[in-house]
Write an enzyme that holds these catalytic residues in place. Structure first.
Site, short mmCIF file in Angstrom:
data_model
loop_
_atom_site.label_atom_id
_atom_site.label_comp_id
_atom_site.label_asym_id
_atom_site.label_seq_id
_atom_site.Cartn_x
_atom_site.Cartn_y
_atom_site.Cartn_z
N TYR A 258 -1.72 -3.51 -7.21
CA TYR A 258 -1.21 -4.92 -5.72
C TYR A 258 -2.05 -4.30 -4.43
O TYR A 258 -2.71 -3.18 -4.46
CB TYR A 258 0.83 -4.33 -5.20
N ARG B 204 0.80 -1.14 -0.36
CA ARG B 204 0.04 0.27 -0.36
C ARG B 204 0.97 1.29 0.12
O ARG B 204 1.96 1.29 0.49
CB ARG B 204 -1.33 -0.01 1.23
N SER C 40 0.66 -3.55 12.24
CA SER C 40 1.29 -4.72 11.47
C SER C 40 2.05 -5.36 11.95
O SER C 40 2.87 -4.54 13.24
CB SER C 40 1.58 -4.23 10.47
N HIS D 92 -10.41 -2.33 11.97
CA HIS D 92 -9.76 -3.20 11.51
C HIS D 92 -8.61 -3.95 13.03
O HIS D 92 -7.83 -4.20 13.53
CB HIS D 92 -7.93 -2.13 11.42
N LYS E 238 -9.52 -2.77 2.37
CA LYS E 238 -8.80 -1.40 3.46
C LYS E 238 -9.74 -0.23 3.16
O LYS E 238 -10.30 1.07 3.56
CB LYS E 238 -7.05 -1.32 2.49
N ASP F 189 -9.41 -9.98 9.74
CA ASP F 189 -8.25 -8.00 9.11
C ASP F 189 -9.73 -6.96 9.93
O ASP F 189 -8.65 -5.86 10.51
CB ASP F 189 -7.88 -8.09 8.09
N ARG G 92 2.31 -11.76 -0.17
CA ARG G 92 0.92 -12.57 -0.15
C ARG G 92 0.61 -14.05 -0.27
O ARG G 92 0.93 -14.53 -1.66
CB ARG G 92 0.51 -11.48 -0.54
N CYS H 180 2.31 -7.27 14.16
CA CYS H 180 2.40 -7.75 15.91
C CYS H 180 0.69 -9.21 15.34
O CYS H 180 1.20 -9.61 17.03
CB CYS H 180 1.15 -6.63 16.13
O1 O2Y Z 1 0.38 -4.27 1.32
C1 O2Y Z 1 -1.09 -4.63 1.08
O2 O2Y Z 1 -1.17 -3.93 -0.01
C2 O2Y Z 1 -1.71 -5.18 1.95
S1 O2Y Z 1 -1.83 -4.27 3.46
C3 O2Y Z 1 -2.66 -5.69 3.84
C4 O2Y Z 1 -3.52 -6.93 4.03
C5 O2Y Z 1 -4.10 -7.64 4.45
C6 O2Y Z 1 -3.96 -7.38 6.19
N1 O2Y Z 1 -3.65 -6.01 6.70
C7 O2Y Z 1 -3.14 -6.11 5.72
C8 O2Y Z 1 -2.56 -4.28 6.21
O3 O2Y Z 1 -1.98 -3.19 6.03
O4 O2Y Z 1 -2.64 -3.92 7.00
MN MN Z 2 -5.10 -5.21 8.50
#
Ligand code: O2Y
Ligand code: MN
Length: 596
Positions: free
Chosen positions: A211, A83, A262, A240, A220, A289, A381, A264
Site C-alpha cells: 500500500y 503507512r 495530515s 513535506h 515518502k 505534498d 486514495r 489539515c
Molecule cells: O497512507 C499512505 O500510505 C499514504 S500517506 C500520504 C500519501 C500522500 C500524501 N501524504 C501522505 C502522508 O501521510 O503525509
Molecule cells: Mn504527505
C-alpha cells in the site's frame, strides 16, 4: 524479458549497460528468485499491456470507461491500508544518528531480517525493474531511483507518480548514484512487514505491504527520508510541503510552500480556487505534498516538486472542498479502497453527492448507506497525473524550480493559536516550524484535544536525527541571503460553542493575501510575544460571514493561555539529546515574552 534483452534497454551512449544497475539487479534477483525479470520502459504500449495484466490478475477492476475513461479501482488487503509507522525503520550504523523520534534497527540486522523474508518470495511471480526520476527530467537537482517490485499496482502507480522508464537511464548514465529500492509483497503478513531505510547506503527495503507510502518507494521513503539525509549532506532540503504560486490581479506570481500535519488540507490549499469576491487572483499548483528546496545563485530559496502525480486522500474531497482535484481525477486515475457504484463509478464519504443506494465497499462486500459502516476506507486514495490538474502551474517542471517568498506552517488548533502569525526572522521561524502541533480529532486515536507534536510536519518522514534536522534548517538560513518569511496558520480556531470561526477552503486566500503583502513589505501587523499578527483591518472579510468580533477572536494572542502549550514544548524538546542551542534560546525567549 531475459537479461541480454534487458541490457539493451539500459545502455548508455556507448551501448554499454550501467554495470552498477546490472550487478545490483542480479543480486536482488538471486535473493528474491522471481520466475522472470521485466524491465519497464515507461511507454504507452507498455502501460496498456501491464494494465490488462493487472486487470486479469485481479489487482485492478476496470471502472465505467464512459464515465471515467482510463480509470481503475484497486482494493488493498484489509490489513494493509496505510503507512505503518511502527514498522518503519531508519537503519543507520549508529543508533543515535536515527534520533529519538525514529524507530532504529542496525543495518546488518535489518538486511538479515528483511533478507530472510525476501528470500525466494518472488517464486512464481515476476520482478519488475522500475527506473524512475524524482524531479523533472534533465534537472540537475533530480534524483534517480530504481525500484524492484513484484507488484503491478506499484508499477502502475509509480508510472504516474514519478518520471518512469527509459527517461531515467538517460538521467543516470554510467553513474552509481541511484537509490536502490527493493519492494516485495511477500505474504502481506503484518508480522513480516518492514519498511527499512539505509540512508548511508542510499537503499530502501520494504517488504510485506503493497500500500501507498509503504510500497511506492519514490514518495515518502525516497523523496523525504532518503532525500532529507542526502540534502543535509549536500546542502539542500527535502520537506513535506506543498508548493503553490499566487497570481495577483496585477499579474505578479508569488510562490509559497506550506507544511501541515495530515488532515489539515494540504492538497486543498495546493489547488485552491479563489472566491468570487477576490477578483483577479489565480492559484497555480506546483506540488501538493513534497518540496525539494535549494539556495539559488540569487540567494533565494528555490523549490521543485519531485513528484509527477497526486496520491490524495479521497474522503472529504468534493466539488466544494477541492474542485480542481475532482476535475483532475475524472480520467486516467486509480482509486484505492473506495466504494464502487452500480454504474461502475466511485463514491466516498464527504464527496458531497448522495451515496448510491447500494454499492461495493472497500472490502469488496455489498454495501448500503444504512449499513452503519463506512463504504470507503478513511485512508482511501486517488492517484492521478499532475498534468491533468486544471490549476497546474506552467512552471511546475522548471528545472531550477520556482523562487519561494514565504514558508507557511500550520496545525489544527481549536484555541490558543491565532489564524495567522509571522515569525520574527529565520531562527524564530525554524522554532515555529519545530513547534508545529495538532490536536487529536478522534477518540479512537487517543485523548481528543491532546497535542501531537509534528515538527515541520516531518515527524514520520525525517530520515535522521531530528535535532540535526533543526540544525540543518538553521544552517540553511545562514546560506540564504534573500530569506523567505516564515508564517504559521490555523484554519481551525473555534468559538465557545465549538463552531469554526474561519470559513476555510477558498477563503484562506484572504490570509494568504496578507502573507503576500508582508512579503512585499506592506500589510499592517501588530507585534505580539509569538510573532506579528495582522492588524484588525489588515484582513478583508467582506463577502464572508466572519464578523468583526470573530476576526478579533481569530487574531487574539492571549499570553495567559499559552502556558500549557509552552509546557508541552518543554516536554517534547526534553527528549532531544541534540537540540540546537539556537532552538533552546528561541524557546526561552518566547517564554520570557509570554511571561511564563
Ligand atoms: O497512507 C499512505 O500510505 C499514504 S500517506 C500520504 C500519501 C500522500 C500524501 N501524504 C501522505 C502522508 O501521510 O503525509
Ligand atoms: Mn504527505
Amino acid at each position: 524479458m531475459g537479461v541480454k534483452e534487458a541490457e539493451k534497454k539500459m545502455t548508455n551512449v556507448h551501448g554499454e549497460p550501467n554495470a552498477h544497475v546490472k550487478k545490483w539487479v542480479e543480486e536482488m534477483r538471486d535473493l528474491c528468485q522471481p520466475d522472470a525479470v521485466y524491465w519497464c520502459d515507461g511507454s504507452e504500449e507498455e502501460r496498456r499491456r501491464l494494465m490488462s495484466d493487472a486487470v486479469r490478475a485481479g489487482d485492478f477492476e476496470e471502472l465505467n470507461q464512459e464515465l471515467l475513461p482510463g480509470c481503475y479501482l484497486h482494493r488493498s488487503a484489509q490489513n494493509d491500508v496505510a503507512r505503518t509507522e511502527g514498522l518503519t525503520f531508519i537503519c543507520t550504523r549508529s543508533k543515535s544518528d536515527a534520533g529519538p523520534t525514529n524507530n532504529w534497527m542496525a543495518p546488518d540486522e535489518a538486511y538479515r531480517k528483511c533478507g530472510a523474508i525476501f528470500k525466494g518470495s518472488m517464486k512464481g511471480r515476476q520482478m519488475y525493474v522500475i527506473p524512475f526520476i524524482m524531479g523533472p527530467a534533465g534537472s540537475p537537482f533530480s534524483k534517480v531511483g530504481i525500484e524492484l517490485t513484484d507488484s503491478l499496482y506499484v508499477v502502475l502507480n509509480m508510472r504516474m507518480m514519478t518520471r518512469m522508464g527509459n527517461v531515467a537511464w538517460g538521467q543516470l548514465g554510467d553513474s552509481n548514484d541511484f537509490t536502490r529500492c527493493l519492494h516485495g509483497k511477500a505474504d502481506l503478513n503484518i508480522d513480516r512487514r518492514f519498511i527499512c531505510h539505509f540512508p548511508e547506503d542510499n537503499t530502501i527495503w520494504s517488504v510485506g505491504s503493497g500500500y501507498g507510502g509503504n510500497a511506492l518507494l519514490g514518495k515518502k521513503c525516497l523523496a523525504l527520508r532518503i532525500a532529507g539525509f542526502l540534502g543535509r549532506r549536500e546542502g539542500w532540503m527535502a520537506e513535506h510541503m506543498l508548493i503553490v504560486g499566487i497570481e495577483d490581479p496585477q499579474g505578479r506570481t508569488t510562490y509559497i510552500t506550506a507544511a501541515f500535519p495530515s488532515a489539515c488540507g494540504k492538497t486543498n490549499l495546493a489547488m485552491l480556487v479563489p472566491p468570487a469576491s477576490l477578483k483577479g487572483y489565480k492559484v497555480w499548483t506546483v506540488g501538493d505534498d513534497i518540496a525539494w528546496l535549494r539556495v539559488g545563485k540569487d540567494g533565494q530559496l528555490w523549490a521543485v516538486n519531485p513528484e509527477n502525480g497526486f496520491f490524495g486522500v479521497a474522503p472529504g474531497t468534493s466539488m466544494k472542498s477541492n474542485p480542481n482535484a475532482m476535475k483532475t481525477i475524472q480520467r486516467n486515475s486509480f482509486f484505492t479502497n473506495v466504494v464502487r457504484t452500480p454504474e461502475g463509478g466511485v463514491w466516498w464519504e464527504g464527496m458531497d453527492i448522495p451515496p448510491p443506494q447500494e454499492g461495493i465497499d472497500w472490502k469488496g462486500k455489498k454495501w448500503t448507506p444504512s449499513s452503519g459502516e463506512k463504504g470507503a476506507h478513511p485512508n482511501s486514495r486517488f492517484t492521478a497525473p499532475a498534468s491533468q490538474c486544471p490549476s497546474l502551474s506552467p512552471h511546475w517542471e522548471d528545472p531550477e524550480g520556482v523562487p519561494i517568498s514565504a514558508i507557511i506552517f500550520g496545525g489544527r488548533r481549536a484555541s490558543v493559536v491565532p489564524l495567522v502569525f509571522e515569525s520574527f526572522d529565520w531562527p524564530h521561524g525554524t522554532y515555529v516550524g519545530a513547534t508545529v502541533a495538532s490536536e487529536r480529532t478522534a477518540a479512537a486515536e487517543g485523548t481528543v484535544g491532546e497535542l501531537r507534536h509534528d515538527p515541520m510536519a516531518m515527524l514520520p518522514f525525517c530520515g535522521y536525527h531530528m535535532g540535526d534536522y533543526f540544525e540543518h534548517w538553521l544552517q540553511m538560513g545562514k546560506r540564504i541571503t534573500r530569506h523567505p518569511k516564515i508564517f504559521h496558520v490555523n484554519w481551525f480556531r473555534q468559538n465557545s460553542q465549538g463552531e469554526f470561526l474561519w470559513p476555510g477552503f477558498g477563503e484562506n486566500l484572504r490570509v494568504i493575501q496578507w502573507i503576500l503583502e508582508r512579503c512585499a513589505g506592506s500589510g499592517k501587523a501588530v507585534k505580539t510575544p509569538i510573532g506579528f499578527v495582522p492588524a484588525a483591518d489588515a484582513i478583508t472579510t467582506k463577502g464572508t460571514h466572519v464578523s468583526g468580533s470573530d476576526l478579533a477572536e481569530l487574531l487574539r494572542v492571549d499570553p495567559g493561555i499559552w502556558k500549557p502549550d509552552m509546557t508541552s514544548r518543554d516536554k517534547f524538546f526534553g527528549m532531544f539529546d541534540r537540540l540546537p542551542q539556537a532552538i533552546r534560546d528561541e524557546h526561552a525567549a518566547q517564554k520570557k515574552r509570554l511571561h511564563i
